[in-house]
Design an enzyme around this catalytic site. Structure first.
Site, short mmCIF file in Angstrom:
data_model
loop_
_atom_site.label_atom_id
_atom_site.label_comp_id
_atom_site.label_asym_id
_atom_site.label_seq_id
_atom_site.Cartn_x
_atom_site.Cartn_y
_atom_site.Cartn_z
N TYR A 161 -34.42 -7.96 -1.94
CA TYR A 161 -35.07 -9.04 -1.20
C TYR A 161 -35.62 -8.52 0.11
O TYR A 161 -35.15 -7.53 0.67
CB TYR A 161 -34.13 -10.23 -0.98
CG TYR A 161 -33.04 -10.05 0.04
CD1 TYR A 161 -33.23 -10.44 1.36
CD2 TYR A 161 -31.81 -9.53 -0.32
CE1 TYR A 161 -32.22 -10.30 2.30
CE2 TYR A 161 -30.79 -9.40 0.60
CZ TYR A 161 -31.01 -9.78 1.92
OH TYR A 161 -30.00 -9.64 2.85
N CYS A 162 -36.67 -9.21 0.56
CA CYS A 162 -37.27 -8.90 1.86
C CYS A 162 -37.34 -10.18 2.68
O CYS A 162 -36.43 -11.00 2.61
CB CYS A 162 -38.62 -8.21 1.70
SG CYS A 162 -39.83 -9.10 0.72
N TYR A 163 -38.39 -10.38 3.44
CA TYR A 163 -38.45 -11.48 4.40
C TYR A 163 -38.71 -12.85 3.80
O TYR A 163 -38.06 -13.82 4.16
CB TYR A 163 -39.50 -11.17 5.47
CG TYR A 163 -39.12 -9.97 6.30
CD1 TYR A 163 -38.26 -10.10 7.39
CD2 TYR A 163 -39.59 -8.71 5.98
CE1 TYR A 163 -37.89 -8.99 8.14
CE2 TYR A 163 -39.23 -7.59 6.72
CZ TYR A 163 -38.38 -7.74 7.80
OH TYR A 163 -37.99 -6.66 8.54
N TRP B 287 -35.24 -13.57 2.08
CA TRP B 287 -34.29 -13.99 3.11
C TRP B 287 -34.59 -15.41 3.57
O TRP B 287 -33.68 -16.22 3.77
CB TRP B 287 -34.36 -13.01 4.28
CG TRP B 287 -33.61 -13.46 5.49
CD1 TRP B 287 -34.12 -13.79 6.70
CD2 TRP B 287 -32.19 -13.62 5.62
NE1 TRP B 287 -33.13 -14.14 7.58
CE2 TRP B 287 -31.92 -14.04 6.93
CE3 TRP B 287 -31.12 -13.46 4.75
CZ2 TRP B 287 -30.64 -14.30 7.40
CZ3 TRP B 287 -29.83 -13.71 5.21
CH2 TRP B 287 -29.60 -14.12 6.52
#
Length: 128
Positions: A86-88, A116
């Site tokens: 996962y990222c932003y 996130w």
């Protein structure tokens, strides 16, 4: 002159969504898998300082500046579990970029849809 909308073929759509479901998950499903002890390994590919400010419980940080280090990848990623990346947010392509990179090295991967932002906004537990 307006462009005429092209209607996608149903078989092509079916393949796309089947493939999408095989390689993505949402926050509800990920939390359930993690709590039930399913073979998932959560990997946060955001910058180290953002990880330090808050992350998903159990997540390991692997920012982009460390992806070229084969020893680091071997130490962090798993081949016996699904590495859920996962990222932003849902508009950040960092997790998808990581998925291409890591899967090309033989690591099983999935992407957490919404990243996130969706995890946090949905009120799931976070670690600081």
């Amino acid at each position: 002159m307006a462009t005429k909308l092209k209607i996608p073929r149903a078989p092509k759509a079916k393949k796309y969504f089947r493939d999408k479901m095989a390689f993505t998950t949402g926050p509800v499903e990920l939390e359930r898998w993690f709590k039930q002890g399913e073979p998932v390994h959560i990997v946060d590919v955001r910058a180290a300082e953002d990880y330090a400010e808050g992350h998903i419980p159990g997540a390991i940080n692997l920012p982009k500046d460390q992806w070229a280090d084969a020893k680091k990848l071997k130490a962090v990623l798993r081949k016996d579990k699904i590495n859920v990346l996962y990222c932003y947010s849902h508009v950040c392509h960092l997790a998808a970029t990581a998925a291409v990179e890591f899967s090309s090295k033989g690591y099983p991967v999935m992407e957490l849809e919404g990243g996130w932002r969706w995890w946090k906004n949905d009120g799931f537990e976070i670690v600081k």
